[in-house]
Design a protein around this motif. Structure first.
Motif, PDB file in Angstrom:
ATOM      1  N   LEU A 363     -27.597  -1.047-100.797  1.00 58.34           N
ATOM      2  CA  LEU A 363     -28.228   0.145-100.250  1.00 58.34           C
ATOM      3  C   LEU A 363     -29.350   0.627-101.158  1.00 58.34           C
ATOM      4  O   LEU A 363     -29.221   0.588-102.387  1.00 58.34           O
ATOM      5  N   ASP A 373     -22.936   5.945 -99.262  1.00 63.02           N
ATOM      6  CA  ASP A 373     -22.771   4.908 -98.243  1.00 63.02           C
ATOM      7  C   ASP A 373     -22.966   3.504 -98.807  1.00 63.02           C
ATOM      8  O   ASP A 373     -23.071   2.544 -98.042  1.00 63.02           O
ATOM      9  N   GLU A 376     -21.160   0.340 -97.573  1.00 62.71           N
ATOM     10  CA  GLU A 376     -21.325  -0.089 -96.182  1.00 62.71           C
ATOM     11  C   GLU A 376     -22.472  -1.084 -96.020  1.00 62.71           C
ATOM     12  O   GLU A 376     -22.649  -1.648 -94.937  1.00 62.71           O
ATOM     13  N   ALA A 377     -23.256  -1.307 -97.073  1.00 63.81           N
ATOM     14  CA  ALA A 377     -24.420  -2.190 -96.956  1.00 63.81           C
ATOM     15  C   ALA A 377     -24.015  -3.586 -96.499  1.00 63.81           C
ATOM     16  O   ALA A 377     -24.700  -4.206 -95.679  1.00 63.81           O
ATOM     17  N   THR A 380     -23.953  -4.804 -92.802  1.00 66.27           N
ATOM     18  CA  THR A 380     -25.161  -5.115 -92.029  1.00 66.27           C
ATOM     19  C   THR A 380     -25.398  -6.617 -91.917  1.00 66.27           C
ATOM     20  O   THR A 380     -26.263  -7.046 -91.148  1.00 66.27           O
ATOM     21  N   TRP A 389     -23.852  -0.088 -91.415  1.00 64.99           N
ATOM     22  CA  TRP A 389     -24.085   1.034 -92.325  1.00 64.99           C
ATOM     23  C   TRP A 389     -24.590   2.223 -91.510  1.00 64.99           C
ATOM     24  O   TRP A 389     -25.559   2.107 -90.757  1.00 64.99           O
ATOM     25  N   SER A 505     -26.988   4.069 -87.079  1.00 65.71           N
ATOM     26  CA  SER A 505     -26.276   2.991 -87.776  1.00 65.71           C
ATOM     27  C   SER A 505     -27.101   1.716 -87.682  1.00 65.71           C
ATOM     28  O   SER A 505     -27.656   1.405 -86.622  1.00 65.71           O
TER      29      SER A 505
END
Length: 514
Positions: A363, A373, A376-377, A380, A389, A505
């Motif tokens: 990120l 966040d 969450e990278a 993707t 993400w 997202s």
């Protein structure tokens, strides 16, 4: 009625509210001079557009009002002041720009007629001769603007006005720092495409969205000749070359000269036999009027010379296009740029989808981001379109609450690679993003991200546009260059699904290359 002020949406104004507090009313006199007569519409940035009267000079005017004024209206007022310095029959004259803090307004020429957007909506696609005339007028206006060192930044069917007397007028300059003279010139290709097909080749969303172009599986617009019959081949080539960033764009005066030649040929009923394109780059002083006065024998001789010189190049290029329809997405140079190879060459192969893993992405969240966040990278690039993400919700403005430049996903390929395109899948349309590249990662930290944004450069000179759907494709990599670090960077978010704030997202990012 003329849709004065219509055009593409801009980052600076699109979140500004429609004027409500102290809302203007018919009969009100502003600056002790300009009387409001009729509310025409709200433009794509949420500003009110009125027809008014200059009570001193007794002439009709168009007035664009924005609430609030002050710092938030600076860009609008500066653009108006700059535009007022250019006098040209194809430019709407700007008369005044006033900031009252509570509201700001620009006063300019009232053009009795309709926008190109409304004309095509009412009558359908225009005949090629009329499309050329309109594009010629727009290009001529841009030549005058560029000669002063200015950029227009808002060449659009909504800001291209067709007066009742036939005059074509370009209005509402809104130059942004990402705009350039090249993006202005390429926008003329969009005007031609819209006039010929009734569709807009650039992604656009919102209330004022135009019908999107018919596109192939990679997101590239279909050529006008594929949509309707009767479009001459050279006009089709001109339109598509102006839209193709891999093909060098002419300077504005060269484009004006070429369109003037086509315009003159249409008037002389020699439209179908006008011959191939012939740009004269840089310093061209010829105009449409000069072309009309030139002896036809000189035009014919010039056309024969041009055919002899570049006929082979265009022939090879046409063969290449038909031999591999995927070449348009792979970034492979055209025959015109590679020259004669001295023998047969193998057709370029299709790009491969590169294998990406979670440890290759991270990120990017510059200050004052909290990087919550970051974990969450990797979602993707996990191959699952249902995961991704998600940004936090920003409530004030779509540009991340106006607190930072944006956020994105950095991809480290481990080594330099030849790339073809990036494909991004988002949860909603209306995301403004671009692709940036650099030579190193300054560090996975808030300060590292700040340095990264200073060092990484966008692959495109044009202002990023909003995605028209949930699938976004960017094919702008240079074919003879290799890349290791690729940043997909979001600068504006769409409204949240529940209408409360802005959020999106990023579900999948794919890279294609060789």
């Amino acid at each position: 009625m003329t849709q004065v002020g219509e055009g593409h949406e801009t980052a600076a104004d699109e979140a500004g509210p429609v004027l409500t507090f102290g809302a203007p009313t018919a009969g009100e006199v502003l600056a002790e001079r300009y009387q409001l007569e009729e509310h025409v519409n709200n433009d794509s940035a949420g500003r009110q557009v009125w027809r008014g009267i200059d009570v001193i000079l007794r002439r009709p005017v168009a007035m664009v009002l924005r609430h609030p004024g002050g710092d938030s209206a600076t860009e609008m007022l500066q653009a108006a002041v700059a535009a007022s310095r250019v006098i040209h029959p194809n430019l709407a004259g700007v008369y005044d720009a006033i900031d009252e803090q509570q509201r700001a307004y620009v006063v300019r020429e009232w053009v009795e007629g309709e926008s190109l957007r409304d004309l095509v909506a009412a009558e359908g696609p225009l005949d090629p001769a009329r499309a050329i005339t309109i594009a010629h007028s727009v290009a001529d206006a841009l030549t005058a603007v560029h000669a002063t060192g200015m950029i227009h930044g808002n060449v659009h069917p909504g800001s291209t006005l067709i007066a009742d007397d036939g005059r074509v007028v370009l209005a509402d300059a809104r130059a942004h720092e990402a705009d350039s003279t090249e993006s202005d010139v390429r926008a003329v290709g969009g005007i031609l495409y819209f006039a010929l097909t009734g569709h807009w080749p650039h992604n656009e969303v919102g209330r004022s969205a135009l019908p999107d172009a018919n596109r192939d599986s990679s997101g590239n617009p279909a050529a006008p000749r594929q949509i309707r019959a009767g479009v001459p081949a050279y006009l089709d080539d001109l339109t598509m070359d102006l839209l193709d960033r891999r093909v060098a764009a002419p300077v504005s005066d060269a484009l004006t000269s070429e369109l003037g030649r086509l315009d003159a040929a249409a008037e002389d009923e020699e439209f179908e036999d006008v011959g191939p394109l012939r740009f004269v780059q840089g310093g061209s002083s010829s105009s449409g009027e000069q072309m009309r006065s030139a002896p036809k024998i000189l035009v014919g001789v010039g056309a024969l010379i041009v055919i002899a010189i570049i006929g082979l190049i265009f022939g090879i290029r046409a063969i290449n296009k038909t031999s591999d329809t995927n070449a348009a997405n792979s970034g492979t140079p055209t025959a015109a740029s590679t020259g004669d190879s001295g023998g047969e060459t193998a057709p370029p192969r299709d790009p491969d989808k590169l294998k990406l893993s979670g440890d290759m992405v991270r990120l990017v969240d510059p200050p004052p981001g909290d990087r919550k966040d970051a974990d969450e990278a990797e979602l993707t690039v996990d191959g699952d379109p249902n995961t991704g993400w998600s940004t936090q919700t920003f409530y004030n403005r779509p540009n991340f609450g106006n607190t930072k430049d944006g956020m994105g996903i950095l991809i480290n390929l481990g080594e330099p690679r030849s790339l073809s395109e990036v494909r991004v899948v988002t949860s909603a349309p209306g995301v403004t993003m671009d692709v940036r590249t650099g030579t190193e990662d300054p560090g996975n930290s808030s300060n590292g991200d700040k340095k990264l944004l200073q060092q990484f450069k966008s692959l495109s000179d044009e202002k990023p546009e909003k995605s028209g759907g949930t699938k976004w494709t960017y094919p702008g990599f240079e074919p003879n260059q290799k890349y290791q670090y690729v940043l997909v960077f979001l600068t504006e978010l769409p409204p949240n699904e529940d209408g409360d704030g802005f959020k999106v997202s990023v579900n999948e990012i794919e890279l294609y290359g060789y």
